[in-house]
Design a protein around this motif. Structure first.
Motif, PDB file in Angstrom:
ATOM      1  N   CYS A  99       0.816  -1.208   0.000  1.00  0.00           N
ATOM      2  CA  CYS A  99       0.000   0.000   0.000  1.00  0.00           C
ATOM      3  C   CYS A  99       0.853   1.262   0.000  1.00  0.00           C
ATOM      4  CB  CYS A  99      -0.949   0.008   1.194  1.00  0.00           C
ATOM      5  SG  CYS A  99      -0.122  -0.042   2.801  1.00  0.00           S
ATOM      6  N   PHE A 100       2.144   1.155   0.362  1.00  0.00           N
ATOM      7  CA  PHE A 100       3.024   2.325   0.389  1.00  0.00           C
ATOM      8  C   PHE A 100       3.704   2.577  -0.955  1.00  0.00           C
ATOM      9  CE2 PHE A 100       2.751   1.079   4.825  1.00  0.00           C
ATOM     10  CZ  PHE A 100       2.618   2.291   5.481  1.00  0.00           C
ATOM     11  N   ALA A 101       3.621   1.650  -1.886  1.00  0.00           N
ATOM     12  CA  ALA A 101       4.328   1.786  -3.153  1.00  0.00           C
ATOM     13  C   ALA A 101       3.808   2.992  -3.928  1.00  0.00           C
ATOM     14  CB  ALA A 101       4.170   0.515  -3.988  1.00  0.00           C
ATOM     15  N   GLY A 102       4.727   3.782  -4.476  1.00  0.00           N
ATOM     16  CA  GLY A 102       4.354   4.936  -5.276  1.00  0.00           C
ATOM     17  C   GLY A 102       3.872   6.129  -4.488  1.00  0.00           C
ATOM     18  N   ARG A 103       4.047   6.122  -3.168  1.00  0.00           N
ATOM     19  CA  ARG A 103       3.595   7.234  -2.344  1.00  0.00           C
ATOM     20  C   ARG A 103       4.729   8.242  -2.144  1.00  0.00           C
ATOM     21  NH1 ARG A 103      -2.037   7.203  -1.472  1.00  0.00           N
ATOM     22  NH2 ARG A 103      -2.680   5.049  -1.801  1.00  0.00           N
ATOM     23  N   ARG A 104       4.342   9.471  -1.857  1.00  0.00           N
ATOM     24  CA  ARG A 104       5.332  10.506  -1.613  1.00  0.00           C
ATOM     25  C   ARG A 104       6.158  10.179  -0.377  1.00  0.00           C
ATOM     26  NH1 ARG A 104       1.777  16.059  -2.658  1.00  0.00           N
ATOM     27  NH2 ARG A 104       1.403  15.692  -4.895  1.00  0.00           N
ATOM     28  N   GLY A 105       7.455  10.313  -0.510  1.00  0.00           N
ATOM     29  CA  GLY A 105       8.366  10.044   0.592  1.00  0.00           C
ATOM     30  C   GLY A 105       8.829   8.605   0.673  1.00  0.00           C
ATOM     31  N   VAL A 106       8.167   7.690  -0.056  1.00  0.00           N
ATOM     32  CA  VAL A 106       8.551   6.277  -0.044  1.00  0.00           C
ATOM     33  C   VAL A 106       9.590   6.066  -1.136  1.00  0.00           C
ATOM     34  CG1 VAL A 106       7.759   3.901  -0.261  1.00  0.00           C
ATOM     35  CG2 VAL A 106       6.295   5.614   0.837  1.00  0.00           C
ATOM     36  N   LEU A 107      10.819   5.783  -0.733  1.00  0.00           N
ATOM     37  CA  LEU A 107      11.917   5.621  -1.686  1.00  0.00           C
ATOM     38  C   LEU A 107      11.995   4.216  -2.253  1.00  0.00           C
ATOM     39  CD1 LEU A 107      14.661   7.606   0.237  1.00  0.00           C
ATOM     40  CD2 LEU A 107      13.002   8.439  -1.443  1.00  0.00           C
ATOM     41  N   GLY A 108      11.324   3.256  -1.619  1.00  0.00           N
ATOM     42  CA  GLY A 108      11.323   1.891  -2.134  1.00  0.00           C
ATOM     43  C   GLY A 108      10.541   0.970  -1.233  1.00  0.00           C
ATOM     44  N   THR A 109       9.851   0.006  -1.830  1.00  0.00           N
ATOM     45  CA  THR A 109       9.155  -1.065  -1.094  1.00  0.00           C
ATOM     46  C   THR A 109       9.656  -2.382  -1.675  1.00  0.00           C
ATOM     47  OG1 THR A 109       7.302  -0.878  -2.647  1.00  0.00           O
ATOM     48  CG2 THR A 109       7.104   0.294  -0.553  1.00  0.00           C
ATOM     49  N   GLU A 110      10.672  -2.952  -1.064  1.00  0.00           N
ATOM     50  CA  GLU A 110      11.351  -4.125  -1.611  1.00  0.00           C
ATOM     51  C   GLU A 110      10.724  -5.407  -1.069  1.00  0.00           C
ATOM     52  OE1 GLU A 110      13.273  -3.432  -3.895  1.00  0.00           O
ATOM     53  OE2 GLU A 110      13.755  -1.331  -3.508  1.00  0.00           O
ATOM     54  N   THR A 111      10.526  -6.369  -1.964  1.00  0.00           N
ATOM     55  CA  THR A 111       9.950  -7.662  -1.577  1.00  0.00           C
ATOM     56  C   THR A 111      10.814  -8.841  -2.006  1.00  0.00           C
ATOM     57  OG1 THR A 111       8.662  -7.712  -3.628  1.00  0.00           O
ATOM     58  CG2 THR A 111       7.597  -6.757  -1.678  1.00  0.00           C
ATOM     59  N   THR A 112      11.894  -8.606  -2.732  1.00  0.00           N
ATOM     60  CA  THR A 112      12.765  -9.691  -3.187  1.00  0.00           C
ATOM     61  C   THR A 112      14.139  -9.543  -2.549  1.00  0.00           C
ATOM     62  OG1 THR A 112      13.574  -8.440  -5.105  1.00  0.00           O
ATOM     63  CG2 THR A 112      11.552  -9.738  -5.390  1.00  0.00           C
ATOM     64  N   PRO A 113      14.891 -10.630  -2.404  1.00  0.00           N
ATOM     65  CA  PRO A 113      16.247 -10.520  -1.834  1.00  0.00           C
ATOM     66  C   PRO A 113      17.133  -9.585  -2.636  1.00  0.00           C
ATOM     67  CG  PRO A 113      15.527 -12.799  -1.853  1.00  0.00           C
ATOM     68  CD  PRO A 113      14.503 -12.031  -2.622  1.00  0.00           C
ATOM     69  N   GLU A 114      17.061  -9.651  -3.975  1.00  0.00           N
ATOM     70  CA  GLU A 114      17.895  -8.779  -4.794  1.00  0.00           C
ATOM     71  C   GLU A 114      17.510  -7.310  -4.598  1.00  0.00           C
ATOM     72  OE1 GLU A 114      17.638 -12.821  -6.425  1.00  0.00           O
ATOM     73  OE2 GLU A 114      16.138 -11.306  -5.854  1.00  0.00           O
ATOM     74  N   GLY A 115      16.206  -7.041  -4.552  1.00  0.00           N
ATOM     75  CA  GLY A 115      15.765  -5.672  -4.324  1.00  0.00           C
ATOM     76  C   GLY A 115      16.145  -5.170  -2.944  1.00  0.00           C
ATOM     77  N   ALA A 116      16.055  -6.053  -1.936  1.00  0.00           N
ATOM     78  CA  ALA A 116      16.429  -5.660  -0.582  1.00  0.00           C
ATOM     79  C   ALA A 116      17.907  -5.317  -0.492  1.00  0.00           C
ATOM     80  CB  ALA A 116      16.075  -6.777   0.395  1.00  0.00           C
ATOM     81  N   VAL A 117      18.760  -6.129  -1.128  1.00  0.00           N
ATOM     82  CA  VAL A 117      20.194  -5.860  -1.106  1.00  0.00           C
ATOM     83  C   VAL A 117      20.494  -4.530  -1.796  1.00  0.00           C
ATOM     84  CG1 VAL A 117      22.428  -6.644  -1.976  1.00  0.00           C
ATOM     85  CG2 VAL A 117      20.857  -8.277  -0.916  1.00  0.00           C
ATOM     86  N   ALA A 118      19.843  -4.282  -2.935  1.00  0.00           N
ATOM     87  CA  ALA A 118      20.065  -3.024  -3.634  1.00  0.00           C
ATOM     88  C   ALA A 118      19.589  -1.828  -2.806  1.00  0.00           C
ATOM     89  CB  ALA A 118      19.351  -3.058  -4.987  1.00  0.00           C
TER      90      ALA A 118
END
Length: 401
Positions: free
Chosen positions: A210-229
């Protein structure tokens, strides 16, 4: 002429002396009752004794001996042991679970307000309301809406963050379904009021979608690769902020890093060969207070012990949610939790820094897209979300509760 005057003086002393002495002893007895009986809650019997002394005040014929006897009785009743409000349980003693019912002779703990959902609590800069607590624990009371839409006075548990915080990072541990993820959502909703956030869902099920694409949210990671990045960027951003001057640091927006299920995330990243995401949190945890970076972690009971290093050593604010055995709760909090009922999701205990352990009830903060949750709290979360960062994100929203 002098003899009648001296006789009258002697008669006055003989008549009024016992009354004056009785009044002084009465005040002394009342003081002894207040400091003894009131503290031990032996009010009925001690109150009867004081009542007798008050009556004796108006009868000068009451002798000194009777007054002294009543005084001794009041002191004895006052300092007799009575029931206490909370009885801490030492680890390893008795059956030892914070969710057990009070033992015989104990005064039940007053329940915390129910039905309070996520909302904008009055708070100052750098302050986050973790939930509701007891009036004796909080340093203020604030208005809040309950489940019926009524305004009630509640006692908030305020966690202070920022460059002067004594406990700049938080670790929440709970049983499955106890509300640790809801606590992260509640913190994120408050943090995004004047800051930015990176949210990492270690389970990968989309708890922060629900936070994806909101102002101030720089990222909502759900995968290990995305989390590491994402966490790699957080580490570099922390170092960049540390190199700034003091004035430039103060004007930077606070950066929040919220990680749900970090132990599971580390295992999935290892299995996928993506690297070590938790190692990237070392710099934000150790130096985040100076850089304006706050880290919040949520993990399950029985798994959090695998966390080590800065993930445990630098998280001075601790929360335990759910019916956790007292030995495990004490290990997380660094102190013995008081005996009290843990009857609903979001109930638990908290300890901020070196303070005492207190009760906590997290406001209901479900995923607004979770149709299995009540519609009222879902709508409350939806209304608190920041505005979409772009028109495309606004058009892509759906399923508003």
């Amino acid at each position: 002429m002098g003899t009648p005057h001296g006789l009258r003086r002697s008669l006055a002393v003989a008549c009024w002396g016992p009354w004056v002495l009785s009044r002084g002893l009465t005040r002394l007895a009342a003081t002894a009752w207040w400091w003894g009986a009131h503290g031990r809650r032996r009010l009925p019997l001690a109150g009867l004794v004081v009542g007798v002394l008050v009556v004796a005040l108006w009868f000068p014929a009451v002798g000194v001996a009777l007054t002294a006897l009543l005084l001794a009785l009041a002191v004895g009743l006052g300092w007799a042991p009575g029931p206490v409000l909370w009885r801490p349980v030492a680890p390893g003693v008795g059956e030892g679970c914070p969710h057990e019912e009070p033992a015989a002779g104990e005064v039940p703990v007053a329940p915390l307000p129910t039905g309070v959902a996520a909302q904008r609590f009055p708070a100052g800069p750098g302050e986050v309301v973790l939930g509701l607590t007891d009036t004796a624990t909080a340093d203020r009371s604030v208005p809040a809406r309950d489940g019926r839409g009524r305004w009630v006075e509640v006692a908030p548990l305020v966690w202070r963050t920022g460059p002067r915080a004594t406990a700049p990072h938080l670790l929440a541990v709970g049983t499955p379904g106890a509300g640790a993820t809801s606590l992260l959502r509640s913190v994120a909703l408050q943090a995004l009021g004047d800051g930015e956030a990176v949210l990492v869902d270690g389970s990968g099920v989309g708890e922060f979608a629900c936070f994806a694409g909101r102002r101030g949210v720089l990222g909502t990671e759900t995968t290990p690769e995305g989390a590491v990045a994402g966490l790699s960027w957080v580490a570099r951003e922390t170092e960049r902020r540390l190199l700034l001057s003091g004035a430039d640091r103060r004007v930077s927006r606070p950066l929040w890093v919220l990680v749900d299920r970090p132990a599971l995330l580390a295992h999935l990243a290892w299995a996928a060969g993506a690297g070590d995401p938790l190692g990237l949190l070392d710099v934000p945890l150790r130096y985040g207070r100076e850089a304006g970076v706050t880290v919040v972690l949520a993990e399950q009971v029985g798994v959090w012990e695998s966390l080590a290093g800065a993930l445990v050593g630098c998280t001075g604010a601790r929360v335990v949610l759910g019916a956790v055995p007292v030995e495990q709760a004490s290990a997380v909090l660094g102190g013995v939790p008081p005996r009290g009922a843990v009857s609903a999701p979001g109930d638990g205990f908290a300890r901020l820094g070196t303070g005492g352990v207190c009760r906590l009830r997290v406001p209901a903060t479900p995923d607004p897209w979770d149709e299995s949750s009540d519609q009222g709290p879902r709508r409350a979360v939806w209304e608190l979300l920041p505005a979409p960062a772009s028109p495309e994100a606004a058009r892509g929203e759906g399923g508003r509760p």
